[in-house]
Write a protein that holds these residues in place. Structure first.
Motif, PDB file in Angstrom:
ATOM      1  N   GLU A   3       0.901  -1.189   0.102  1.00 22.69           N
ATOM      2  CA  GLU A   3      -0.046   0.139  -0.121  1.00 22.69           C
ATOM      3  C   GLU A   3       0.947   1.384  -0.129  1.00 22.69           C
ATOM      4  OE1 GLU A   3      -3.320   2.114   2.797  1.00 22.69           O
ATOM      5  OE2 GLU A   3      -3.224   0.077   2.716  1.00 22.69           O
ATOM      6  N   GLU A   6       6.192   3.029  -3.129  1.00 24.38           N
ATOM      7  CA  GLU A   6       6.286   3.809  -4.598  1.00 24.38           C
ATOM      8  C   GLU A   6       7.694   3.382  -5.196  1.00 24.38           C
ATOM      9  OE1 GLU A   6       4.540   7.988  -4.807  1.00 24.38           O
ATOM     10  OE2 GLU A   6       5.022   7.964  -2.635  1.00 24.38           O
ATOM     11  N   LYS A  27       3.850   0.407 -16.406  1.00 25.76           N
ATOM     12  CA  LYS A  27       2.945   1.281 -15.591  1.00 25.76           C
ATOM     13  C   LYS A  27       1.588   1.529 -15.767  1.00 25.76           C
ATOM     14  CE  LYS A  27       3.126   6.246 -13.938  1.00 25.76           C
ATOM     15  NZ  LYS A  27       3.718   7.468 -13.888  1.00 25.76           N
ATOM     16  N   GLY A  31      -2.951   0.171 -13.521  1.00 27.97           N
ATOM     17  CA  GLY A  31      -4.121   0.976 -12.953  1.00 27.97           C
ATOM     18  C   GLY A  31      -4.168   2.053 -12.119  1.00 27.97           C
ATOM     19  N   VAL A  32      -4.627   1.749 -10.783  1.00 31.93           N
ATOM     20  CA  VAL A  32      -4.676   3.036  -9.808  1.00 31.93           C
ATOM     21  C   VAL A  32      -3.421   2.846  -9.312  1.00 31.93           C
ATOM     22  CG1 VAL A  32      -5.722   3.305  -7.465  1.00 31.93           C
ATOM     23  CG2 VAL A  32      -7.260   2.256  -9.071  1.00 31.93           C
ATOM     24  N   ASN A  33      -2.592   1.907  -9.184  1.00 28.13           N
ATOM     25  CA  ASN A  33      -1.313   2.067  -8.621  1.00 28.13           C
ATOM     26  C   ASN A  33      -0.140   2.729  -9.400  1.00 28.13           C
ATOM     27  OD1 ASN A  33      -1.730   0.753  -6.255  1.00 28.13           O
ATOM     28  ND2 ASN A  33      -1.654  -1.127  -7.079  1.00 28.13           N
ATOM     29  N   ARG A  35       0.093   5.707 -10.379  1.00 28.06           N
ATOM     30  CA  ARG A  35       0.426   6.751  -9.805  1.00 28.06           C
ATOM     31  C   ARG A  35       1.563   6.799  -8.808  1.00 28.06           C
ATOM     32  NH1 ARG A  35      -1.459   6.922  -4.673  1.00 28.06           N
ATOM     33  NH2 ARG A  35      -3.254   5.795  -4.246  1.00 28.06           N
ATOM     34  N   LYS A  36       1.859   5.604  -8.190  1.00 25.64           N
ATOM     35  CA  LYS A  36       3.047   5.231  -7.524  1.00 25.64           C
ATOM     36  C   LYS A  36       4.208   5.019  -8.222  1.00 25.64           C
ATOM     37  CE  LYS A  36      -0.054   3.462  -3.632  1.00 25.64           C
ATOM     38  NZ  LYS A  36      -0.006   2.275  -2.827  1.00 25.64           N
TER      39      LYS A  36
END
Length: 107
Positions: A3, A6, A27, A31-33, A35-36
């Motif tokens: 969680e 990064e 990348k 999906g949602v990850n 941005r990390k």
């Protein structure tokens, strides 16, 4: 990825390899990850890329966020492509001329 994880990925020069494009494709699948994940074109080969990674690790140890590290490394690439000091000039076998920032000489 956990969680709070990064990733700052410093790629070999996009001028010589497809690593940057491949990293961007990977990348996009996160999906949602996504941005990390922070992907940086080092504009260098081997030694230059390694020095940037060492500088990024130093910043991480100093508590900078992944976004701050990405921003600082991108500035360092532009600023230090050739920054000459009086006696601390190192010539590295890279795709582009590279002079090592004085701050990296103490790593």
């Amino acid at each position: 990825m956990k969680e709070n994880d990064e990733i700052v990925h410093i790629c070999i020069s996009s001028g010589i390899s497809n690593a940057l494009e491949n990293a961007k494709l990977a990348k996009a699948k996160l999906g949602v990850n996504a941005r990390k994940v922070h992907i940086i074109d080092s504009k260098n080969l081997s030694s230059g890329q390694g020095l940037l990674a060492l500088e990024a690790a130093k910043m991480r140890n100093e508590g900078l966020s992944a976004e701050e590290i990405e921003e600082n490394i991108k500035v360092a690439i532009i600023k230090h492509i050739c920054s000459v000091t009086n006696t601390n000039i190192i010539i590295l076998p890279t795709f582009q001329p590279l002079c090592v920032p004085k701050s990296l000489l103490s790593v």
